[in-house]
Motif scaffolding. Structure first.
Motif, PDB file in Angstrom:
ATOM      1  N   LEU A  18       0.758  -1.266  -0.445  1.00 54.74           N
ATOM      2  CA  LEU A  18      -0.062  -0.133  -0.301  1.00 54.74           C
ATOM      3  C   LEU A  18       0.971   1.122   0.315  1.00 54.74           C
ATOM      4  O   LEU A  18       0.685   2.309  -0.846  1.00 54.74           O
ATOM      5  N   ARG A  19       1.970   1.167   1.439  1.00 55.66           N
ATOM      6  CA  ARG A  19       3.006   2.467   0.910  1.00 55.66           C
ATOM      7  C   ARG A  19       3.385   2.349  -0.511  1.00 55.66           C
ATOM      8  O   ARG A  19       3.652   3.809  -1.415  1.00 55.66           O
ATOM      9  N   ASN A  20       3.874   1.752  -1.050  1.00 58.80           N
ATOM     10  CA  ASN A  20       4.480   1.672  -1.769  1.00 58.80           C
ATOM     11  C   ASN A  20       3.979   2.196  -3.513  1.00 58.80           C
ATOM     12  O   ASN A  20       4.167   2.731  -4.291  1.00 58.80           O
ATOM     13  N   GLU A  21       2.745   1.840  -3.666  1.00 62.00           N
ATOM     14  CA  GLU A  21       1.879   2.110  -4.696  1.00 62.00           C
ATOM     15  C   GLU A  21       0.927   4.109  -4.278  1.00 62.00           C
ATOM     16  O   GLU A  21       0.455   4.429  -4.605  1.00 62.00           O
ATOM     17  N   GLY A  22       1.438   4.540  -3.005  1.00 65.32           N
ATOM     18  CA  GLY A  22       0.729   5.502  -2.051  1.00 65.32           C
ATOM     19  C   GLY A  22      -0.349   5.425  -2.160  1.00 65.32           C
ATOM     20  O   GLY A  22      -1.148   7.078  -1.897  1.00 65.32           O
ATOM     21  N   LEU A  23      -0.783   4.468  -1.393  1.00 67.08           N
ATOM     22  CA  LEU A  23      -2.251   4.153  -1.039  1.00 67.08           C
ATOM     23  C   LEU A  23      -2.824   4.341   0.429  1.00 67.08           C
ATOM     24  O   LEU A  23      -3.480   4.222   0.979  1.00 67.08           O
ATOM     25  N   THR A  24      -1.295   5.171   1.271  1.00 64.63           N
ATOM     26  CA  THR A  24      -1.717   5.141   3.027  1.00 64.63           C
ATOM     27  C   THR A  24      -2.778   6.814   3.217  1.00 64.63           C
ATOM     28  O   THR A  24      -1.670   7.373   2.410  1.00 64.63           O
ATOM     29  N   ASP A  25      -2.378   6.524   4.256  1.00 65.46           N
ATOM     30  CA  ASP A  25      -2.525   7.977   4.478  1.00 65.46           C
ATOM     31  C   ASP A  25      -3.052   7.512   6.777  1.00 65.46           C
ATOM     32  O   ASP A  25      -2.741   6.433   6.498  1.00 65.46           O
ATOM     33  N   LYS A  26      -3.152   8.448   7.131  1.00 65.53           N
ATOM     34  CA  LYS A  26      -2.874   8.312   8.742  1.00 65.53           C
ATOM     35  C   LYS A  26      -3.702   7.591   9.675  1.00 65.53           C
ATOM     36  O   LYS A  26      -3.825   6.934  10.169  1.00 65.53           O
ATOM     37  N   TYR A  27      -5.743   6.904   8.954  1.00 59.63           N
ATOM     38  CA  TYR A  27      -6.444   6.376   8.506  1.00 59.63           C
ATOM     39  C   TYR A  27      -5.940   4.658   8.307  1.00 59.63           C
ATOM     40  O   TYR A  27      -5.287   4.059   9.411  1.00 59.63           O
ATOM     41  N   ILE A  28      -5.051   4.598   7.311  1.00 60.73           N
ATOM     42  CA  ILE A  28      -4.654   3.714   6.767  1.00 60.73           C
ATOM     43  C   ILE A  28      -2.972   2.905   8.290  1.00 60.73           C
ATOM     44  O   ILE A  28      -3.036   1.458   8.104  1.00 60.73           O
ATOM     45  N   ASP A  29      -2.255   3.895   7.592  1.00 55.11           N
ATOM     46  CA  ASP A  29      -1.464   3.550   8.673  1.00 55.11           C
ATOM     47  C   ASP A  29      -1.578   3.123  10.055  1.00 55.11           C
ATOM     48  O   ASP A  29      -1.303   2.352  10.569  1.00 55.11           O
ATOM     49  N   GLU A  30      -2.430   4.033  10.576  1.00 51.06           N
ATOM     50  CA  GLU A  30      -3.147   3.581  12.225  1.00 51.06           C
ATOM     51  C   GLU A  30      -3.269   2.049  12.346  1.00 51.06           C
ATOM     52  O   GLU A  30      -3.574   1.368  13.486  1.00 51.06           O
ATOM     53  N   TRP A  31      -4.737   1.751  11.297  1.00 51.05           N
ATOM     54  CA  TRP A  31      -5.328   0.654  10.766  1.00 51.05           C
ATOM     55  C   TRP A  31      -4.024  -0.871  10.687  1.00 51.05           C
ATOM     56  O   TRP A  31      -3.836  -1.710  11.472  1.00 51.05           O
ATOM     57  N   MET A  32      -3.274  -0.379   9.656  1.00 45.31           N
ATOM     58  CA  MET A  32      -2.347  -1.500   9.638  1.00 45.31           C
ATOM     59  C   MET A  32      -1.323  -1.544  10.495  1.00 45.31           C
ATOM     60  O   MET A  32      -0.797  -2.797  11.323  1.00 45.31           O
ATOM     61  N   SER A  33      -0.986  -0.657  11.575  1.00 41.82           N
ATOM     62  CA  SER A  33      -0.182  -1.338  12.890  1.00 41.82           C
ATOM     63  C   SER A  33      -0.920  -1.767  13.780  1.00 41.82           C
ATOM     64  O   SER A  33      -0.477  -3.086  14.511  1.00 41.82           O
ATOM     65  N   GLU A  34      -1.712  -0.966  13.715  1.00 37.83           N
ATOM     66  CA  GLU A  34      -2.864  -1.839  14.506  1.00 37.83           C
ATOM     67  C   GLU A  34      -3.214  -3.761  14.582  1.00 37.83           C
ATOM     68  O   GLU A  34      -2.883  -4.605  15.255  1.00 37.83           O
ATOM     69  N   ALA A  35      -3.603  -3.642  13.139  1.00 35.80           N
ATOM     70  CA  ALA A  35      -3.203  -5.115  12.939  1.00 35.80           C
ATOM     71  C   ALA A  35      -2.050  -6.447  12.906  1.00 35.80           C
ATOM     72  O   ALA A  35      -2.948  -7.326  13.289  1.00 35.80           O
ATOM     73  N   ILE A  36      -1.133  -5.871  12.353  1.00 36.27           N
ATOM     74  CA  ILE A  36      -0.001  -5.831  12.810  1.00 36.27           C
ATOM     75  C   ILE A  36       0.336  -6.663  14.228  1.00 36.27           C
ATOM     76  O   ILE A  36       0.830  -7.711  14.542  1.00 36.27           O
ATOM     77  N   ASP A  37       0.071  -5.060  15.203  1.00 37.70           N
ATOM     78  CA  ASP A  37       0.109  -5.323  16.688  1.00 37.70           C
ATOM     79  C   ASP A  37      -0.866  -6.499  16.850  1.00 37.70           C
ATOM     80  O   ASP A  37      -0.659  -7.688  17.617  1.00 37.70           O
ATOM     81  N   SER A  38      -1.771  -6.572  16.395  1.00 36.50           N
ATOM     82  CA  SER A  38      -2.715  -7.762  16.569  1.00 36.50           C
ATOM     83  C   SER A  38      -2.149  -8.760  16.397  1.00 36.50           C
ATOM     84  O   SER A  38      -2.552 -10.329  16.727  1.00 36.50           O
ATOM     85  N   ALA A  39      -1.679  -9.366  15.010  1.00 37.86           N
ATOM     86  CA  ALA A  39      -0.965 -10.690  14.311  1.00 37.86           C
ATOM     87  C   ALA A  39       0.317 -10.743  15.563  1.00 37.86           C
ATOM     88  O   ALA A  39       0.035 -12.070  15.772  1.00 37.86           O
ATOM     89  N   THR A  40       0.891  -9.808  15.908  1.00 34.23           N
ATOM     90  CA  THR A  40       1.778 -10.529  16.601  1.00 34.23           C
ATOM     91  C   THR A  40       1.485 -10.309  18.320  1.00 34.23           C
ATOM     92  O   THR A  40       2.257 -11.896  19.150  1.00 34.23           O
ATOM     93  N   TYR A  41       0.461 -10.165  18.764  1.00 39.07           N
ATOM     94  CA  TYR A  41      -0.336 -10.727  19.598  1.00 39.07           C
ATOM     95  C   TYR A  41      -0.841 -12.054  19.277  1.00 39.07           C
ATOM     96  O   TYR A  41      -0.504 -12.908  20.768  1.00 39.07           O
ATOM     97  N   ASN A  42      -0.851 -12.753  18.619  1.00 39.92           N
ATOM     98  CA  ASN A  42      -1.384 -14.137  18.035  1.00 39.92           C
ATOM     99  C   ASN A  42       0.185 -14.909  18.127  1.00 39.92           C
ATOM    100  O   ASN A  42      -0.206 -16.996  17.426  1.00 39.92           O
ATOM    101  N   LEU A  43       0.827 -14.710  18.200  1.00 34.91           N
ATOM    102  CA  LEU A  43       1.947 -15.216  18.121  1.00 34.91           C
ATOM    103  C   LEU A  43       2.325 -16.446  19.490  1.00 34.91           C
ATOM    104  O   LEU A  43       2.167 -16.398  20.078  1.00 34.91           O
ATOM    105  N   PRO A  44       2.580 -17.638  19.231  1.00 29.97           N
ATOM    106  CA  PRO A  44       2.519 -18.333  20.040  1.00 29.97           C
ATOM    107  C   PRO A  44       3.773 -17.948  21.252  1.00 29.97           C
ATOM    108  O   PRO A  44       4.970 -17.579  20.875  1.00 29.97           O
ATOM    109  N   ASP A  45       3.857 -18.572  22.836  1.00 32.73           N
ATOM    110  CA  ASP A  45       4.708 -18.208  23.450  1.00 32.73           C
ATOM    111  C   ASP A  45       5.313 -17.317  24.316  1.00 32.73           C
ATOM    112  O   ASP A  45       4.669 -16.160  23.469  1.00 32.73           O
TER     113      ASP A  45
END
Length: 176
Positions: A18-45
């Motif tokens: 998305l960034r490489n295509e210029g398709l981000t803004d502050k809302y998408i950045d925040e949402w993607m950051s939260e999605a990455i954090d959520s996926a990180t919490y799913n890591l085992p152990d």
């Protein structure tokens, strides 16, 4: 994302596209950051008493494959950050070794940025990791090193394997 088995790396790939295509803004950045954090919490152990170290040397600026525009540095720093979110200490190395500190609530993408900017120099002196750990007698159960394995041992330093063995012998016999 919270209930999926998606790894942070895959969401980061999407974010990067998305960034490489210029398709981000502050809302998408925040949402993607939260999605990455959520996926990180799913890591085992939980990974307390673990050190996660990213190689931030010059060779890590190469892309991970001919089919990708992601650099090895992005991946090593993302994995270091993700493991840091699970309780591990974070660090980086290049010519020198550097600890990366942040508060427990720091988002994964901010951790990634801090890691990718650490590790002074452009060399790949992996033995510096163990030099510091031995000097400070820091005991870890696990040490995870994210690198392309283009290690340089330097002129006045011990080779990587020798320092690892010394660390296990003198400081942390149970380390893996």
């Amino acid at each position: 994302v919270r209930n999926s088995r998606m790894f942070p790396f895959r969401i980061y790939q999407s974010y990067n596209a998305l960034r490489n295509e210029g398709l981000t803004d502050k809302y998408i950045d925040e949402w993607m950051s939260e999605a990455i954090d959520s996926a990180t919490y799913n890591l085992p152990d939980r990974l307390e008493n673990t050190l996660s170290v990213a190689d931030t040397s010059g060779s890590m600026s190469s892309v991970i494959s001919g089919n990708s525009n992601l650099e090895c540095l992005e991946i090593s720093s993302l994995f270091t950050a993700a493991v840091g979110m699970k309780g591990a200490d974070m660090a980086a190395f290049a010519t020198e070794f550097e600890d990366v500190e942040c508060h427990t609530g720091t988002p994964t993408l901010e951790r990634q940025r801090l890691v990718s900017e650490a590790g002074p120099g452009h060399g790949t002196n992996g033995s510096k990791i163990f030099d510091r750990l031995i000097e400070e007698e820091r005991v870890y159960d696990r040490i995870i090193i994210w690198t392309d394995m283009q290690l340089w041992t330097g002129y006045n330093t011990s080779p990587f394997r020798e320092n690892w063995r010394k660390y296990k012998r003198e400081v942390a016999p149970e380390a893996k």
